[in-house]
Design a protein around this motif. Structure first.
Motif, PDB file in Angstrom:
ATOM      1  N   ALA A  47       0.862  -1.201   0.000  1.00 51.28           N
ATOM      2  CA  ALA A  47       0.000   0.000   0.000  1.00 51.28           C
ATOM      3  C   ALA A  47       0.889   1.238   0.000  1.00 51.28           C
ATOM      4  O   ALA A  47       1.648   1.456   0.948  1.00 51.28           O
ATOM      5  N   CYS A  55       0.576   4.478   0.349  1.00 49.03           N
ATOM      6  CA  CYS A  55       0.492   5.516   1.396  1.00 49.03           C
ATOM      7  C   CYS A  55       1.184   5.024   2.669  1.00 49.03           C
ATOM      8  O   CYS A  55       2.042   5.715   3.229  1.00 49.03           O
ATOM      9  N   GLY A 101     -10.102   4.739   1.510  1.00 47.46           N
ATOM     10  CA  GLY A 101      -9.078   5.289   0.623  1.00 47.46           C
ATOM     11  C   GLY A 101      -9.498   6.591  -0.063  1.00 47.46           C
ATOM     12  O   GLY A 101      -8.637   7.354  -0.511  1.00 47.46           O
ATOM     13  N   ILE A 140      -7.785   9.567   1.438  1.00 44.80           N
ATOM     14  CA  ILE A 140      -6.344   9.599   1.125  1.00 44.80           C
ATOM     15  C   ILE A 140      -6.158   9.998  -0.343  1.00 44.80           C
ATOM     16  O   ILE A 140      -5.265  10.780  -0.682  1.00 44.80           O
ATOM     17  N   TYR A 186      -0.866   9.735  -3.352  1.00 41.42           N
ATOM     18  CA  TYR A 186      -0.440   8.348  -3.138  1.00 41.42           C
ATOM     19  C   TYR A 186      -1.138   7.347  -4.064  1.00 41.42           C
ATOM     20  O   TYR A 186      -0.515   6.415  -4.561  1.00 41.42           O
ATOM     21  N   CYS A 187      -2.450   7.537  -4.248  1.00 48.66           N
ATOM     22  CA  CYS A 187      -3.220   6.465  -4.902  1.00 48.66           C
ATOM     23  C   CYS A 187      -2.813   6.285  -6.365  1.00 48.66           C
ATOM     24  O   CYS A 187      -2.951   5.187  -6.914  1.00 48.66           O
ATOM     25  N   CYS A 234      -0.320   3.493  -6.801  1.00 49.57           N
ATOM     26  CA  CYS A 234      -0.514   2.365  -5.888  1.00 49.57           C
ATOM     27  C   CYS A 234      -1.052   1.136  -6.619  1.00 49.57           C
ATOM     28  O   CYS A 234      -1.788   1.259  -7.605  1.00 49.57           O
ATOM     29  N   TYR A 256      -3.212  -0.749  -5.420  1.00 56.40           N
ATOM     30  CA  TYR A 256      -4.625  -0.883  -5.053  1.00 56.40           C
ATOM     31  C   TYR A 256      -5.415   0.292  -5.623  1.00 56.40           C
ATOM     32  O   TYR A 256      -4.849   1.300  -6.044  1.00 56.40           O
ATOM     33  N   ASP A 257      -6.747   0.136  -5.539  1.00 57.18           N
ATOM     34  CA  ASP A 257      -7.634   1.183  -6.058  1.00 57.18           C
ATOM     35  C   ASP A 257      -8.555   1.630  -4.921  1.00 57.18           C
ATOM     36  O   ASP A 257      -9.288   0.800  -4.365  1.00 57.18           O
ATOM     37  N   PRO A 258      -8.537   2.913  -4.592  1.00 59.96           N
ATOM     38  CA  PRO A 258      -9.298   3.354  -3.410  1.00 59.96           C
ATOM     39  C   PRO A 258     -10.799   3.133  -3.531  1.00 59.96           C
ATOM     40  O   PRO A 258     -11.506   3.100  -2.525  1.00 59.96           O
ATOM     41  N   CYS A 279      -8.589  -1.672  -1.983  1.00 60.58           N
ATOM     42  CA  CYS A 279      -7.746  -0.796  -1.156  1.00 60.58           C
ATOM     43  C   CYS A 279      -7.871  -1.233   0.302  1.00 60.58           C
ATOM     44  O   CYS A 279      -8.976  -1.315   0.841  1.00 60.58           O
ATOM     45  N   PRO A 280      -6.745  -1.492   0.974  1.00 62.04           N
ATOM     46  CA  PRO A 280      -6.811  -1.959   2.357  1.00 62.04           C
ATOM     47  C   PRO A 280      -7.456  -0.936   3.292  1.00 62.04           C
ATOM     48  O   PRO A 280      -8.029  -1.323   4.306  1.00 62.04           O
TER      49      PRO A 280
HETATM   50  S1  SF4 Z   1      -5.200   2.959  -3.003  1.00 57.93           S
HETATM   51 FE1  SF4 Z   1      -5.533   2.668  -0.826  1.00 57.93          FE
HETATM   52  S2  SF4 Z   1      -3.623   1.730  -0.107  1.00 57.93           S
HETATM   53 FE2  SF4 Z   1      -3.184   2.606  -2.120  1.00 57.93          FE
HETATM   54  S3  SF4 Z   1      -2.371   4.650  -1.694  1.00 57.93           S
HETATM   55 FE3  SF4 Z   1      -4.581   4.861  -2.019  1.00 57.93          FE
HETATM   56  S4  SF4 Z   1      -5.466   4.728   0.033  1.00 57.93           S
HETATM   57 FE4  SF4 Z   1      -3.383   3.934   0.172  1.00 57.93          FE
END
Ligand code: SF4
Ligand SMILES: Cc1cc2nc3c(=O)[nH]c(=O)nc-3n(C[C@H](O)[C@H](O)[C@H](O)COP(=O)(O)OP(=O)(O)OC[C@H]3O[C@@H](n4cnc5c(N)ncnc54)[C@H](O)[C@@H]3O)c2cc1C
Length: 497
Positions: free
Chosen positions: A340, A342, A420, A423, A429-430, A433, A435-437, A446-447
């Motif tokens: 992740a 972030c 997410g 964030i 950050y996203c 990444c 992952y997908d918020p 997204c965790p």
């Molecule tokens: S997708 Fe989720 S884990 Fe990745 S940067 Fe964004 S908030 Fe953080």
């Protein structure tokens, strides 16, 4: 008659902790403090460097004793001493137990403890906003003659919570904001490094985090330079972007004053008066100035008083019954283990600098820990030792109260956590990444988004009585994929996300 020697703790190093220009001073470097806990190497450096610089400034009138414990140091000098009340409950109890130590009132705060107690008595919630306005009025700070706030508003949070400018990787690419003030290291810093190396090699003392150039002021003179630089050149950009995060710009327009403030090098009232002057001189607008003043004589003072006003058991409060131990990758700042973006980036900043600004602390590290039910007392300890500005008084309310909602809502009306989407809005950050918020379940879930819903589900019964959570809980009821999401989060377990 010569006044007794003044014993100064390592967070009482500014001129306002000494009254008499000639009286003796005692400073103690206690190795037991560093042996008891695993501190960030940068924090240990700052504390030793500040003590040794102060000893050098004071010259012959000062004795700097390197000793295992404070008690031993006092026995070694064999004199009666006086000390301003220390900043932690443990140190306060110690100085009151020791023979030959006269304890004076605490210094460096706008209100005395009894004044705060009077303000707080009869209030169900100790709301920062109420306290902050009261302090502004008492100080006449950014206040008109009739007691109303300059500019007609007390609160500029709405102007001050902007996302980062689009398409830039550093704030300076979009607005005029120079680098923070950086100190020049000197021979004392080099000696400190040797001491820390020796402790690691010979004394069994271990540190967390990486060493690197000193970033923060450790003398009063340095601290004044840092304040002047900030007021003249960075305050104007502070307000709008104080909550924003950019992966390549950890410092943004923050002041980096928490270390010198917490070492006791600066008088906070002087700091906010300088901010007020910058506003009156047209250097910074009202929103930026108010945003900064709110941090220093609002949040910082308020947190100090909450620490002393609440009972000693505040540190063990655990309103949400969170009891998971911190996983090794988190405790050891193993940023490389984390996918992740972030969380990985923020852990890397803590590892490399022992510092991040308040939103990574609250909405990345704290939010993650809250979602995953980390034990609040263990988390407090982790923040305390991993951050260069960590002290017991500041960590307890910030972590137990603000960040983990473990005090049942005394400090914050609802838990600070988000999916997410927050964030994504407040950072870059996203974009990079894996992952997908916006995805809750599946490979790219997204965790933080999944963790948010799992947290609400796990704490539904406790949060149901909080009307500020009603909308979120209704959202939880509408989720069609809650069970697969919970199964997914259970499978992820304690591993790095
Ligand atoms: S997708 Fe989720 S884990 Fe990745 S940067 Fe964004 S908030 Fe953080
Ligand atoms: C979970 C969590 C843990 C924190 N732990 C600490 C800590 O150990 N030590 C610490 O000094 N601050 C702590 N803070 C507050 C804040 O994050 C830092 O003071 C700030 O990031 C330091 O950077 P700066 O000096 O550039 O601050 P700026 O953003 O420039 O703010 C100016 C000053 O305001 C004061 N301030 C602002 N918010 C707070 C606050 N909530 N509590 C106390 N002072 C505040 C600090 O002295 C800071 O230097 C914590 C916040 C959170 C959410």
């Amino acid at each position: 008659m010569t006044p007794p020697r003044r014993w100064l703790f390592a967070d009482q190093l500014g001129p306002h902790f000494i009254d008499d220009a000639d009286s003796g001073v005692l400073l103690v470097e206690s190795t037991a403090v560093f042996r008891r806990r695993r501190w960030h190497r940068r924090k240990a450096h700052l504390v030793l460097s500040a003590l040794r610089h102060r000893a050098a400034e004071l010259g012959d009138r000062c004795v700097l004793v390197a000793s295992e414990t404070y008690r031993q140091a006092l026995a070694d000098i064999g004199e009666t001493v006086e000390v301003c009340a220390p900043t932690s409950r443990a140190a306060d109890a110690l100085v009151r137990r020791l023979d030959g130590v006269d304890v004076l009132p605490a210094r460096g705060w706008v209100l005395r403890r009894d004044e705060f107690a009077e303000w707080a008595s009869g209030r169900r919630r100790l709301l920062l906003e109420d306290y902050y306005r009261d302090v502004r009025r008492r100080l006449g700070l950014l206040v008109e003659a009739d007691g109303s706030p300059v500019g007609g508003r007390w609160n500029f949070d709405a102007d001050n919570r902007q996302p980062p400018p689009r398409g830039v990787s550093r704030l300076a690419d979009a607005v005029a904001v120079p680098e923070p003030w950086w100190p020049q290291e000197d021979d004392i810093d080099a000696e400190v490094r040797e001491t820390l190396d020796r402790w690691e090699r010979d004394e069994g003392i271990t540190f967390v985090g990486k060493d690197g150039p000193r970033r923060f002021a450790v003398t009063h003179d340095e601290a004044v330079q840092a304040v002047e630089h900030f007021m003249a050149r960075r305050l104007a950009a502070f307000g709008a972007y104080e909550d924003a995060m950019l992966a390549d710009d950890p410092w943004m327009a923050h002041s980096l004053l928490s270390v010198p403030l917490n070492l006791g090098l600066l008088d906070p009232v002087d700091v906010v008066r300088r901010a007020e002057r910058a506003f009156r001189d047209g250097i910074a607008d009202l929103a930026a100035t108010e945003g900064f003043v709110r941090q220093v004589i609002g949040w910082r003072e308020y947190v100090w008083h909450v620490y002393w006003y609440t009972d000693p058991d505040y540190r063990n409060r655990n309103a949400l019954g969170a009891d998971r131990p911190l996983p090794g990758w988190f405790a050891d700042l193993d940023a490389a283990a984390v996918t992740a973006r972030c969380l990985s980036d923020v852990l890397a900043d803590v590892r490399d600098e022992g510092w991040t600004h308040h939103i990574p602390r609250l909405m990345v590290l704290g939010s993650w820990a809250l979602q995953h039910g980390y034990d609040p007392a263990a988390l407090t300890d982790w923040f305390h030792t991993s951050f260069v500005d960590g002290y017991d008084w500041v960590m307890l309310p910030n972590v137990v109260g603000m960040s983990q909602h473990a005090d049942g809502g005394l400090m914050a009306t609802k838990p600070y956590t988000s999916g997410g989407a927050y964030i994504k809005r407040m950072s870059d950050y996203c974009r990079g990444c894996a992952y997908d918020p916006s995805v809750r379940v599946g490979e790219t879930a997204c965790p933080f988004t999944a963790g948010y819903w799992a947290f609400l589900h796990a704490n539904r019964a406790t949060l149901a009585g909080n009307h500020r959570m009603a909308q979120q809980l209704r959202g939880l009821d509408r989720l069609s994929d809650l069970q697969p999401l919970l199964d997914q989060e259970a499978r992820r377990g304690d591993g790095p996300p």
